[in-house]
Design a protein around this motif. Sequence first.
Motif, PDB file in Angstrom:
ATOM      1  N   GLU A   1      40.941  32.713  47.067  1.00  0.00           N
ATOM      2  CA  GLU A   1      39.641  32.968  47.968  1.00  0.00           C
ATOM      3  C   GLU A   1      39.983  32.835  49.275  1.00  0.00           C
ATOM      4  O   GLU A   1      40.651  31.876  49.824  1.00  0.00           O
ATOM      5  N   ASP A   2      39.460  33.630  49.979  1.00  0.00           N
ATOM      6  CA  ASP A   2      39.534  33.712  51.460  1.00  0.00           C
ATOM      7  C   ASP A   2      38.336  32.946  52.018  1.00  0.00           C
ATOM      8  O   ASP A   2      37.305  33.328  52.454  1.00  0.00           O
ATOM      9  N   ASP A   3      38.542  31.463  51.967  1.00  0.00           N
ATOM     10  CA  ASP A   3      37.437  30.429  52.147  1.00  0.00           C
ATOM     11  C   ASP A   3      38.329  29.244  52.830  1.00  0.00           C
ATOM     12  O   ASP A   3      39.411  29.280  53.150  1.00  0.00           O
TER      13      ASP A   3
ATOM     14  N   PHE B   1      46.184  27.962  52.534  1.00  0.00           N
ATOM     15  CA  PHE B   1      47.585  28.010  52.059  1.00  0.00           C
ATOM     16  C   PHE B   1      47.928  29.372  51.437  1.00  0.00           C
ATOM     17  O   PHE B   1      48.921  29.782  52.173  1.00  0.00           O
ATOM     18  N   GLY B   2      47.005  30.032  50.844  1.00  0.00           N
ATOM     19  CA  GLY B   2      47.182  31.463  50.759  1.00  0.00           C
ATOM     20  C   GLY B   2      47.383  32.260  52.047  1.00  0.00           C
ATOM     21  O   GLY B   2      48.253  33.222  52.067  1.00  0.00           O
TER      22      GLY B   2
ATOM     23  N   ASP C   1      53.449  32.389  43.229  1.00  0.00           N
ATOM     24  CA  ASP C   1      52.354  31.458  42.591  1.00  0.00           C
ATOM     25  C   ASP C   1      52.460  30.124  43.450  1.00  0.00           C
ATOM     26  O   ASP C   1      53.790  29.725  43.775  1.00  0.00           O
ATOM     27  N   PHE C   2      51.356  29.645  43.688  1.00  0.00           N
ATOM     28  CA  PHE C   2      51.559  28.414  44.687  1.00  0.00           C
ATOM     29  C   PHE C   2      50.566  27.213  44.143  1.00  0.00           C
ATOM     30  O   PHE C   2      49.456  27.589  43.725  1.00  0.00           O
ATOM     31  N   ALA C   3      50.388  26.066  44.637  1.00  0.00           N
ATOM     32  CA  ALA C   3      49.467  25.062  44.407  1.00  0.00           C
ATOM     33  C   ALA C   3      49.782  24.231  45.607  1.00  0.00           C
ATOM     34  O   ALA C   3      50.914  24.052  46.437  1.00  0.00           O
ATOM     35  N   LEU C   4      48.543  23.510  45.969  1.00  0.00           N
ATOM     36  CA  LEU C   4      48.550  22.485  47.127  1.00  0.00           C
ATOM     37  C   LEU C   4      47.566  21.271  46.898  1.00  0.00           C
ATOM     38  O   LEU C   4      46.583  21.828  46.228  1.00  0.00           O
TER      39      LEU C   4
ATOM     40  N   LEU D   1      54.057  24.082  56.226  1.00  0.00           N
ATOM     41  CA  LEU D   1      54.414  24.020  54.921  1.00  0.00           C
ATOM     42  C   LEU D   1      54.797  25.255  54.383  1.00  0.00           C
ATOM     43  O   LEU D   1      55.997  25.648  53.617  1.00  0.00           O
ATOM     44  N   ALA D   2      53.856  26.184  54.673  1.00  0.00           N
ATOM     45  CA  ALA D   2      54.200  27.858  53.999  1.00  0.00           C
ATOM     46  C   ALA D   2      55.466  28.252  54.713  1.00  0.00           C
ATOM     47  O   ALA D   2      56.333  28.785  53.927  1.00  0.00           O
ATOM     48  N   ARG D   3      55.280  28.041  56.039  1.00  0.00           N
ATOM     49  CA  ARG D   3      56.712  28.690  56.843  1.00  0.00           C
ATOM     50  C   ARG D   3      58.112  27.941  56.202  1.00  0.00           C
ATOM     51  O   ARG D   3      59.087  29.019  56.120  1.00  0.00           O
ATOM     52  N   ALA D   4      57.984  26.751  55.845  1.00  0.00           N
ATOM     53  CA  ALA D   4      59.075  25.972  55.519  1.00  0.00           C
ATOM     54  C   ALA D   4      59.472  26.484  54.040  1.00  0.00           C
ATOM     55  O   ALA D   4      60.678  26.693  53.801  1.00  0.00           O
ATOM     56  N   LEU D   5      58.536  26.695  53.259  1.00  0.00           N
ATOM     57  CA  LEU D   5      58.860  27.116  51.864  1.00  0.00           C
ATOM     58  C   LEU D   5      59.268  28.508  51.681  1.00  0.00           C
ATOM     59  O   LEU D   5      60.438  28.885  51.138  1.00  0.00           O
TER      60      LEU D   5
END
Length: 148
Positions: free
Chosen positions: A26-28, A35-36, A59-62, A137-141
Amino acid sequence: MTAPPAIVSTTGAFDQGSEIQLAPFEDDASLRGAFGKALTEAFRENDVQVSGDGQLIADFALAERNAQSGVADPAASSSENVIWTSQPRDRGLLDRCDARRVRATLVILDRASGEVTYRGVAEASDCAIDDEHITALARALVADARTD
């Protein structure tokens, strides 16, 4: 952020110029939404096209929690020995904040074979978690998942 994100992962999964389909979000203002969006931007920064029919699927989780609590592996732990997958944060003598920890997981699969080609987990702790931490976190992963 007090320290760069700590990452535990498998080997890389994609090359520059790859196409990847990102799991829906969701864009929220939720953590998953933030994170998305950060992952989408991190993939684009690494010259990866985010599309609905990429050869790779991500796929991802946070999750966010109090940093003084840890996450143990119940299958590997015993009453005498705790095996941590996420160690509790040591609280220093002068540490005055109620630190938070954010833990992000990124899994990339090959669409054709269904094989997991990358699985990475990154964590960061600080007195407060904000967009800067989520973006880091996103950039590092994503950088860790690159094969080149």
